[in-house]
Write a protein that holds these residues in place. Structure first.
Motif, PDB file in Angstrom:
ATOM      1  N   GLY A  92      -7.905  -2.026  -2.406  1.00  0.00           N
ATOM      2  CA  GLY A  92      -7.534  -2.627  -1.114  1.00  0.00           C
ATOM      3  C   GLY A  92      -6.548  -1.746  -0.389  1.00  0.00           C
ATOM      4  N   LEU A  93      -6.421  -2.014   0.904  1.00  0.00           N
ATOM      5  CA  LEU A  93      -5.515  -1.207   1.732  1.00  0.00           C
ATOM      6  C   LEU A  93      -4.256  -1.974   2.126  1.00  0.00           C
ATOM      7  N   GLY A  94      -4.164  -3.252   1.725  1.00  0.00           N
ATOM      8  CA  GLY A  94      -3.004  -4.046   2.129  1.00  0.00           C
ATOM      9  C   GLY A  94      -3.026  -4.336   3.622  1.00  0.00           C
ATOM     10  N   ILE A 119       1.822 -14.984  -6.256  1.00  0.00           N
ATOM     11  CA  ILE A 119       2.582 -13.911  -5.595  1.00  0.00           C
ATOM     12  C   ILE A 119       4.053 -14.016  -5.999  1.00  0.00           C
ATOM     13  N   ILE A 175      -3.446 -15.212  -9.857  1.00  0.00           N
ATOM     14  CA  ILE A 175      -2.194 -14.589 -10.359  1.00  0.00           C
ATOM     15  C   ILE A 175      -0.961 -14.996  -9.548  1.00  0.00           C
ATOM     16  N   ASP A 194      -6.300 -21.205  -4.516  1.00  0.00           N
ATOM     17  CA  ASP A 194      -6.869 -20.605  -5.743  1.00  0.00           C
ATOM     18  C   ASP A 194      -5.927 -20.842  -6.912  1.00  0.00           C
ATOM     19  N   SER A 212      -2.269 -19.683  -5.572  1.00  0.00           N
ATOM     20  CA  SER A 212      -1.711 -19.620  -4.219  1.00  0.00           C
ATOM     21  C   SER A 212      -2.474 -20.541  -3.289  1.00  0.00           C
ATOM     22  N   PHE A 251       1.242  -4.160   2.651  1.00  0.00           N
ATOM     23  CA  PHE A 251       1.888  -4.814   1.505  1.00  0.00           C
ATOM     24  C   PHE A 251       0.877  -4.982   0.375  1.00  0.00           C
ATOM     25  N   ARG A 252       1.340  -4.679  -0.845  1.00  0.00           N
ATOM     26  CA  ARG A 252       0.514  -4.950  -2.021  1.00  0.00           C
ATOM     27  C   ARG A 252       1.435  -5.516  -3.101  1.00  0.00           C
ATOM     28  N   GLY A 253       1.073  -6.669  -3.651  1.00  0.00           N
ATOM     29  CA  GLY A 253       1.928  -7.340  -4.633  1.00  0.00           C
ATOM     30  C   GLY A 253       2.098  -6.502  -5.894  1.00  0.00           C
ATOM     31  N   LEU A 274       4.901 -10.638   2.558  1.00  0.00           N
ATOM     32  CA  LEU A 274       3.471 -10.667   2.233  1.00  0.00           C
ATOM     33  C   LEU A 274       2.577 -10.234   3.390  1.00  0.00           C
ATOM     34  N   GLY A 299      -5.571  -6.745   4.986  1.00  0.00           N
ATOM     35  CA  GLY A 299      -6.238  -8.029   5.261  1.00  0.00           C
ATOM     36  C   GLY A 299      -5.271  -9.082   5.788  1.00  0.00           C
ATOM     37  N   LEU A 300      -4.158  -9.297   5.091  1.00  0.00           N
ATOM     38  CA  LEU A 300      -3.216 -10.355   5.504  1.00  0.00           C
ATOM     39  C   LEU A 300      -2.482  -9.958   6.778  1.00  0.00           C
ATOM     40  N   TYR A 301      -2.201  -8.670   6.916  1.00  0.00           N
ATOM     41  CA  TYR A 301      -1.517  -8.182   8.133  1.00  0.00           C
ATOM     42  C   TYR A 301      -2.389  -8.496   9.351  1.00  0.00           C
ATOM     43  N   LYS A 354     -10.658 -12.376  -5.474  1.00  0.00           N
ATOM     44  CA  LYS A 354     -10.197 -11.100  -6.055  1.00  0.00           C
ATOM     45  C   LYS A 354      -8.971 -11.297  -6.946  1.00  0.00           C
ATOM     46  N   TYR A 355      -8.039 -12.142  -6.521  1.00  0.00           N
ATOM     47  CA  TYR A 355      -6.785 -12.297  -7.269  1.00  0.00           C
ATOM     48  C   TYR A 355      -6.785 -13.510  -8.197  1.00  0.00           C
TER      49      TYR A 355
HETATM   50  P1  ADP Z   1      -5.418  -6.077  -0.157  1.00  0.00           P
HETATM   51  O1  ADP Z   1      -6.006  -7.265  -0.814  1.00  0.00           O
HETATM   52  O2  ADP Z   1      -6.399  -5.148   0.411  1.00  0.00           O
HETATM   53  O3  ADP Z   1      -4.369  -5.420  -0.992  1.00  0.00           O
HETATM   54  P2  ADP Z   1      -4.261  -7.992   1.634  1.00  0.00           P
HETATM   55  O4  ADP Z   1      -3.456  -7.783   2.876  1.00  0.00           O
HETATM   56  O5  ADP Z   1      -5.428  -8.869   1.748  1.00  0.00           O
HETATM   57  O6  ADP Z   1      -4.613  -6.556   1.116  1.00  0.00           O
HETATM   58  O7  ADP Z   1      -3.303  -8.575   0.545  1.00  0.00           O
HETATM   59  C1  ADP Z   1      -2.048  -7.952   0.360  1.00  0.00           C
HETATM   60  C2  ADP Z   1      -1.514  -8.250  -1.034  1.00  0.00           C
HETATM   61  O8  ADP Z   1      -1.222  -9.633  -1.125  1.00  0.00           O
HETATM   62  C3  ADP Z   1      -2.520  -8.017  -2.133  1.00  0.00           C
HETATM   63  O9  ADP Z   1      -2.477  -6.664  -2.556  1.00  0.00           O
HETATM   64  C4  ADP Z   1      -2.009  -8.974  -3.195  1.00  0.00           C
HETATM   65  O10 ADP Z   1      -0.969  -8.369  -3.933  1.00  0.00           O
HETATM   66  C5  ADP Z   1      -1.446 -10.127  -2.424  1.00  0.00           C
HETATM   67  N1  ADP Z   1      -2.371 -11.262  -2.303  1.00  0.00           N
HETATM   68  C6  ADP Z   1      -3.157 -11.583  -1.241  1.00  0.00           C
HETATM   69  N2  ADP Z   1      -3.855 -12.712  -1.480  1.00  0.00           N
HETATM   70  C7  ADP Z   1      -3.519 -13.119  -2.710  1.00  0.00           C
HETATM   71  C8  ADP Z   1      -3.898 -14.228  -3.535  1.00  0.00           C
HETATM   72  N3  ADP Z   1      -4.777 -15.139  -3.130  1.00  0.00           N
HETATM   73  N4  ADP Z   1      -3.339 -14.323  -4.760  1.00  0.00           N
HETATM   74  C9  ADP Z   1      -2.435 -13.400  -5.182  1.00  0.00           C
HETATM   75  N5  ADP Z   1      -2.032 -12.330  -4.460  1.00  0.00           N
HETATM   76  C10 ADP Z   1      -2.570 -12.194  -3.246  1.00  0.00           C
END
Ligand code: ADP
Length: 516
Positions: free
Chosen positions: A468-470, A443, A441, A438, A497, A456-458, A451, A472-474, A413-414
């Motif tokens: 996205g809902l921010g 972070i 873009i 990858d 990243s 959180f959303r970058g 993060l 996945g990483l949480y 996606k990113y």
């Molecule tokens: P979502 O993708 O639904 O926003 P995530 O928790 O998966 O939620 O990711 C949170 C934020 O982290 C993303 O909105 C993005 O800004 C940043 N991010 C996550 N993975 C990557 C990546 N591989 N490259 C760049 N930014 C990333």
């Protein structure tokens, strides 16, 4: 007095003989100078006189030399004429008692208090003029220091932004500064002499007079107190008091100095902040409750929908219709993932995310987690080179697949311009390591520490183009941490990243079914 020459000789020999007299005079702390009255020659100066002169007291040999040698001025700074010198006046018979002069020494001017008197010859002693000097300079310096200290204290007292009040031991106002007038509405003249209860509401009087005040007088407590006060126009204000007992030289308490700060608005602001915080917390609670019940509601029709689509897919043979149903299935699966994420959040927040761990070969787990991504993007190449041997860790298979899928989905996606997404599994002494790399873009560096926080959303990922809902990483970091591992990122904005998951390797003889 027979003749000056005779007098001088007599006086010299007398002083030579009377060594004890010189010794006694040296013990005296005031400066004593003896001169013979014939020519005015100075014959003796004691130790204190030498000290006052800053080395050696100059010995003039005659009246004529006085003006040159001593350079005395009167108190207003006018140089004395020869006949005005105290020794000369004493010789004339004048008794000088404590007259102030300024004595100009080469390096400074000393203020001296001079007494002088002539003693005629008696009991076989020659006539002599005795001069006694008292150095006022040191006193004056002390007075100057005291004056400047008093000025500073007065300034500190008057201009203090806090109310400054001095009380006597009967709790009556002795001093009252401008800030106290502003704070309580009483002028200094009105306040002076008043008993402290004039600024205390009825309800506080007993506590202040009995507890705080008595504690201060006994020096046991009361140095700081927060209490309500009342102003001249009847307003109640909340004040912070800093009290210091004042002592006399014998250590007796003679009063109390107080600095007072009106903290009414500060406390209101604090209360307001606390109220806003409570409201914000309540809003978060309402949101979470809403999200939890909304996710349940969404989930209910989703399960039969997916089932029906899958059944439908199996019954269809027309390729165009199959593609349509595949798309519908993909969207429904996506929706299912989002709903599942929302359902996980309350469990993570409460620390109750359940895991069913079993020894698992991560090589295969990753391979299976990657299966759905094979044809997901024409622009991206998913590269996975499994390690030569098994890498076994005790994990919840479904949950860890979820982590890998989430990282790979993000990597795709990113990385909007496409490229390689490389996944690897390695093992070191006690740790299994999964990496997802990858070239997207990246972070922003300042956002990397937050993060893995919820929602959180970058800022470099425009939200319109990246849904996205921010979460996945949480969720991924909660899952990894529940496994006793860690997840972290190395990223350079604009260059890509690398997400790293580290997990403890399973012990060699595992029986892990009972693990939490
Ligand atoms: P979502 O993708 O639904 O926003 P995530 O928790 O998966 O939620 O990711 C949170 C934020 O982290 C993303 O909105 C993005 O800004 C940043 N991010 C996550 N993975 C990557 C990546 N591989 N490259 C760049 N930014 C990333």
């Amino acid at each position: 007095m027979a003749s000056g020459r005779l007098n001088t000789g007599e006086a010299h020999s007398f002083l030579r003989r009377e060594g004890w007299l010189r010794a006694v005079l040296d013990l005296v702390s005031v400066a004593v100078v003896l001169a013979e009255p014939g020519h005015g020659e100075v014959l003796f100066a004691n130790r204190a006189a030498h000290e006052m002169a800053g080395g050696r007291f100059p010995f003039a040999r005659s009246f004529a030399e006085y003006v040159e040698v001593y350079r005395l001025c009167d108190a207003s700074g006018r140089p004395l004429a020869q006949h005005e010198y105290p020794a000369v006046r004493a010789i004339r018979g004048e008794v000088i008692e404590g007259v102030e002069f300024a004595w100009r020494l080469p390096d400074r001017t000393r203020r001296v208090l001079v007494s002088a008197r002539r003693f005629d010859a008696m009991y076989g002693r020659p006539p002599v003029v005795i001069l006694i000097f008292q150095d006022l300079t040191a006193n004056e310096q002390a007075r100057a220091v005291l004056r400047s200290f008093e000025q500073r204290m007065a300034l500190f007292f008057r201009r203090n932004p806090l109310a400054a009040i001095v009380w006597n031991t009967a709790l009556q106002v002795v001093e009252w500064n401008e800030s106290a007038s502003r704070m309580f509405g009483w002028s200094a003249d009105e306040a002076r002499g008043q008993h402290g209860s004039f600024i205390l509401p009825e309800s506080e009087r007993e506590y202040i007079v009995c507890d705080v005040w008595q504690g201060l007088l006994r020096r046991t407590s009361g140095e700081r107190s927060t209490n309500e006060n009342v102003t001249r126009d009847g307003r109640r204000i909340l004040c912070e008091w800093y009290n210091t007992p004042l002592f006399d030289e014998s250590g007796q308490v003679i009063g109390v100095a107080s600095l007072v700060e009106d903290v009414t608005s500060q406390r209101h602001a604090e209360a307001e902040r606390a109220r806003l915080y409570r409201e914000a917390q309540e809003a978060v609670r309402v949101r979470d409750t809403f999200l939890a019940s909304a996710s349940h509601e969404l989930r209910t029709p989703l399960t039969p929908l997916l089932l029906r689509l899958e059944v439908l897919r199996r019954t269809l043979s027309d390729p165009a219709a199959c593609r349509q149903v595949d798309r519908a299935l993909a969207s429904a699966h996506r929706l299912e993932c989002l709903v599942n994420d929302l359902l996980d959040v309350p469990h993570i927040a409460a620390g109750t995310l359940a895991l069913a761990r079993a020894p698992t070969d991560l090589r295969l787990l990753v391979s299976e987690a990657l299966a759905p991504f094979r044809d997901v993007s024409a622009r991206h190449t998913i590269v996975y080179e499994p390690p030569p041997g098994p890498v076994v860790a005790a994990v919840d298979r479904a949950r860890l697949e979820q982590v890998v899928a989430s990282l790979v989905e993000n990597a795709i996606k990113y990385s909007p311009t496409g490229g390689e997404v490389r996944i690897s599994v390695t093992a070191s002494a006690a740790t299994a390591r999964i990496e997802v790399v990858d070239h997207g873009i990246g972070i922003p560096v300042d956002q990397q520490p937050i993060l893995f926080e919820r929602h959180f959303r970058g800022r470099n990922a425009p939200h319109e183009s990246y849904a996205g809902l921010g979460l996945g990483l949480y969720i991924s970091s909660a899952i990894v941490e529940r496994h006793g591992g860690r997840i972290f990122v190395q990223s350079e904005p604009g260059r890509g990243s690398t997400f790293v998951v580290e997990l403890p390797l399973a012990p060699p003889t595992p029986d892990l079914d009972d693990m939490p």
